[in-house]
Design a protein around this motif. Structure first.
Motif, PDB file in Angstrom:
ATOM      1  N   ILE A   1       0.862  -1.174   0.000  1.00 43.37           N
ATOM      2  CA  ILE A   1       0.000   0.000   0.000  1.00 43.37           C
ATOM      3  C   ILE A   1       0.898   1.222   0.000  1.00 43.37           C
ATOM      4  O   ILE A   1       1.855   1.290   0.764  1.00 43.37           O
ATOM      5  CB  ILE A   1      -0.915   0.004   1.240  1.00 43.37           C
ATOM      6  N   GLY A   2       0.615   2.144  -0.872  1.00 45.41           N
ATOM      7  CA  GLY A   2       1.427   3.353  -0.943  1.00 45.41           C
ATOM      8  C   GLY A   2       0.890   4.419  -0.001  1.00 45.41           C
ATOM      9  O   GLY A   2      -0.316   4.604   0.104  1.00 45.41           O
TER      10      GLY A   2
ATOM     11  N   ALA B   1      -0.724  -5.690   9.885  1.00 47.84           N
ATOM     12  CA  ALA B   1      -1.349  -6.846  10.523  1.00 47.84           C
ATOM     13  C   ALA B   1      -2.174  -7.654   9.511  1.00 47.84           C
ATOM     14  O   ALA B   1      -2.445  -8.830   9.716  1.00 47.84           O
ATOM     15  CB  ALA B   1      -2.241  -6.385  11.673  1.00 47.84           C
ATOM     16  N   GLN B   2      -2.552  -7.018   8.408  1.00 50.72           N
ATOM     17  CA  GLN B   2      -3.328  -7.712   7.376  1.00 50.72           C
ATOM     18  C   GLN B   2      -2.427  -8.225   6.267  1.00 50.72           C
ATOM     19  O   GLN B   2      -2.908  -8.599   5.185  1.00 50.72           O
ATOM     20  CB  GLN B   2      -4.365  -6.767   6.774  1.00 50.72           C
TER      21      GLN B   2
ATOM     22  N   ALA C   1      -8.496   4.314   8.780  1.00 50.93           N
ATOM     23  CA  ALA C   1      -8.046   4.420   7.394  1.00 50.93           C
ATOM     24  C   ALA C   1      -7.440   3.101   6.936  1.00 50.93           C
ATOM     25  O   ALA C   1      -7.715   2.632   5.826  1.00 50.93           O
ATOM     26  CB  ALA C   1      -7.027   5.544   7.265  1.00 50.93           C
ATOM     27  N   GLY C   2      -6.641   2.503   7.775  1.00 50.44           N
ATOM     28  CA  GLY C   2      -6.030   1.228   7.424  1.00 50.44           C
ATOM     29  C   GLY C   2      -7.092   0.182   7.133  1.00 50.44           C
ATOM     30  O   GLY C   2      -7.035  -0.529   6.124  1.00 50.44           O
ATOM     31  N   GLN C   3      -8.090   0.134   7.989  1.00 49.29           N
ATOM     32  CA  GLN C   3      -9.143  -0.857   7.789  1.00 49.29           C
ATOM     33  C   GLN C   3      -9.931  -0.584   6.522  1.00 49.29           C
ATOM     34  O   GLN C   3     -10.216  -1.483   5.735  1.00 49.29           O
ATOM     35  CB  GLN C   3     -10.074  -0.876   9.001  1.00 49.29           C
TER      36      GLN C   3
ATOM     37  N   ALA D   1     -11.349  -1.960   0.929  1.00 52.64           N
ATOM     38  CA  ALA D   1     -11.494  -1.536  -0.468  1.00 52.64           C
ATOM     39  C   ALA D   1     -10.702  -2.458  -1.389  1.00 52.64           C
ATOM     40  O   ALA D   1     -11.150  -2.785  -2.488  1.00 52.64           O
ATOM     41  CB  ALA D   1     -11.017  -0.097  -0.625  1.00 52.64           C
ATOM     42  N   ILE D   2      -9.538  -2.883  -0.954  1.00 46.39           N
ATOM     43  CA  ILE D   2      -8.726  -3.780  -1.773  1.00 46.39           C
ATOM     44  C   ILE D   2      -9.440  -5.117  -1.951  1.00 46.39           C
ATOM     45  O   ILE D   2      -9.371  -5.743  -3.003  1.00 46.39           O
ATOM     46  CB  ILE D   2      -7.342  -3.992  -1.119  1.00 46.39           C
ATOM     47  N   GLY D   3     -10.170  -5.512  -0.933  1.00 47.56           N
ATOM     48  CA  GLY D   3     -10.888  -6.771  -0.990  1.00 47.56           C
ATOM     49  C   GLY D   3     -12.070  -6.766  -1.966  1.00 47.56           C
ATOM     50  O   GLY D   3     -12.485  -7.818  -2.427  1.00 47.56           O
TER      51      GLY D   3
END
Lengths: 342, 342
Positions: free
Chosen positions: A64-65, A89-90, A302-304, A309-311
């Motif tokens: 992730i950038g 963590a993901q 934001a991380g979550q 969104a990537i999923g």
DNA sequence: AGAGTTAATGAAAACATTTGCAAGACTGTT
DNA sequence: AACAGTCTTGCAAATGTTTTCATTAACTCT
């Protein structure tokens, strides 16, 4: 000794490369016994999978950038840390870039990150060059604005409403009876956070019938040293403001040190308010009154959001999440001297 | 609308993919006229090269991994920024990971970075788990230790000698006549910087015949809040030290705030010294006496060294570079009260 | 016991690039 | 005008995975 690849491991385990791949990506699809064998072979050969090859196949790059103005001071440290911890963590790794508050340079950095096929991109703030937006749209990479919130933003965003932050700080000073007010802000050209805070604060003062003296408005970058120097000059003058509204806690810290150096009592003869509530602001002496931005909460959320969104690569990604601001009254602000009747 | 790849660009420009590749990687090998055509086609199609595919071919990934204990406070902010700027200017992108002072977690992060085939790896300090070392040796990735220097280190390193830092700080206090000395340090288990500083300082005190009282030795993490809390307790006692040696400036800052809160005059009745000279230390009131670590210089030198190492993949990579420490005397230390004859 | 499922594995194509090799197109020289 | 170089360029193989599809082996149910 050549570096082992997936077929080497496969041979060692007596299976096909496909099975090795499955062990790593869909372990539930392979028989427990085979899985054991393969895992042993991986262990034994010291195999380290090649994410580049994986990314090339069109799968995730697992990166992730993140583009920030700077990591060199406290401002974004906490958000970056929380964000990194969350995505890490993901299973994602962070590609970090910093542009020093220059949106043209940001364009180049974003391009570089896209070359690496990041799965998503997070940037600070909502202000970005047209080129940056075009680039990201073309590549169809989820993009998230961090730190800012606007109800009608063009981008998904998670953060706070900086206009509200400016308003809260200004209203606090007004409520305490201050009318001789200085503002210490960085250049607002490429910085929507600072701009929003400043205009909102100015509006509050205007509405309260307060006239802002030009000589009490200073422009400094986000640096303790430069903030202190500028405030030293401002406060040394015969005719000085009774309160200082600072663009963030870093600047406020500089202001407080300047006052301390000049022997100006806080809050008796000068009030100082910041925005942010960075690490250390609560511990200062005098402790800093500030508008708290829940940095950690923003970073985690934001991380979550970005991982989610990537999923869902198909669905359009839109989220607008507002984190709550809170006025934290501490020891650096007090009632304006001229309001106190003898 | 599909994302353009290199063959799309090639067709558009009327050349072969090989030529497009050469335009990007060895521009001098292609005829200027052809180059123009290709550059135009790249521009027109919005092509963004795929580093993953490039990396897969065994070429550079153009990434450098950086592993730090934390980005959440001032400590490494400046080094990280300088390092990032330096390698970024050479076309590399930073993969960032943080482990929170846990060397087991570091192992996992290093592994993740190696999966991404970073061209080189920088870590903070010389203390790492055996697994980490094995991993990196197997992968033959240049590894650089940042922040630390030891003349006989097993790793290439660029930084300062923390023993010297501890010694300089301790000698300063001794020279001022202090004999009632407290030390405020984090746990030194997974942190060679803190350990080296502490043992060196202790040795100096011992040599000067100073006995360190257990009740004046405190252990706190690198956090202003916790440092302040701990020092508040330490300094509130009837019988308190005349000087505090702090593991770094973050802790020293906490100590100074604690003294301010208790109304203890610095440096008249208490001296505080830090290590690091972080942003803001010079501006504090009282300004912090500290042993300056030239963070920016270290970051730049490290960035350059690592880029050079990537350029010479054959040669063994070994460099040991010591950055100069400097005692910066400011207002937070003074002559011990008991030394001042009436 | 035989048919119908389901589970586990392998073969091979696909992903987007780079580069060694070879061939074609020039240049200048005699 | 022919020759020897030197430039440019294209062909095709190679890089390390993942995944679809097909195949085989192992159950389940009557």
């Amino acid at each position: 000794m050549i570096k082992p690849d997936i077929v080497f491991v496969a041979k060692l385990a007596g299976v096909s490369p496909a099975t090795v791949s499955r062990v790593m990506n869909h372990p539930d699809l392979v028989h427990p016994a085979t899985r054991k064998k393969v895992e042993l072979a991986i262990e034994k050969s010291g195999y380290i999978r090649n994410r580049a090859a994986q990314a090339m196949h069109g799968k995730r790059s697992a990166t992730i950038g993140l583009v920030v103005p700077t990591v060199a001071n406290t401002i974004f440290a906490e958000v970056v840390q929380a964000f990194n911890d969350t995505v890490s963590a993901q299973g994602f790794t962070l590609l970090l870039a910093s542009h020093g508050y220059d949106l043209d340079s940001e364009y180049r950095l974003v391009r570089k990150l896209l070359e690496h096929r990041v799965d998503a991109l997070a940037v600070v703030g909502l202000d970005h060059s047209a080129g940056t937006f075009r680039l990201i749209a073309e590549q169809r990479v989820p993009l998230l604005a961090l730190w800012n919130y606007l109800p009608d933003s063009a981008l998904p965003c998670i953060g706070v409403d900086n206009r509200e932050a400016g308003r809260m700080a200004a209203e606090h000073l007004v409520a305490l009876g201050h009318r001789r007010i200085g503002m210490v802000f960085p250049a607002t050209f490429d910085n929507d956070r600072a701009r929003d805070r400043k205009t909102a604060a100015t509006a509050v003062f205007r509405a309260a019938g307060i006239e802002l003296q030009d000589r009490w408005q200073v422009e400094v970058p986000y640096s303790i040293a430069q903030a202190k120097a500028a405030c030293l000059e401002l406060l040394a003058a015969e005719d000085r403001p009774s309160a200082l509204l600072c663009a963030n806690d870093v600047i406020a810290q500089g202001a407080i040190y300047a006052a301390a150096r000049l022997g100006i009592a806080i809050p008796a003869s000068l009030s100082v308010i910041g925005i942010g509530d960075f690490a250390g602001s609560a511990q200062m002496e005098p402790a800093l009154t500030t508008v708290r931005i829940p940095a950690q909460q923003v970073g985690i959320a934001a991380g979550q959001a970005i991982v989610t969104a990537i999923g869902r690569p198909d669905a359009d990604f839109m989220i607008r999440s507002r984190a709550e601001l809170e006025l934290i009254m501490r020891a650096s602000t007090g009632i304006a001297a001229e309001m106190i009747r003898p």
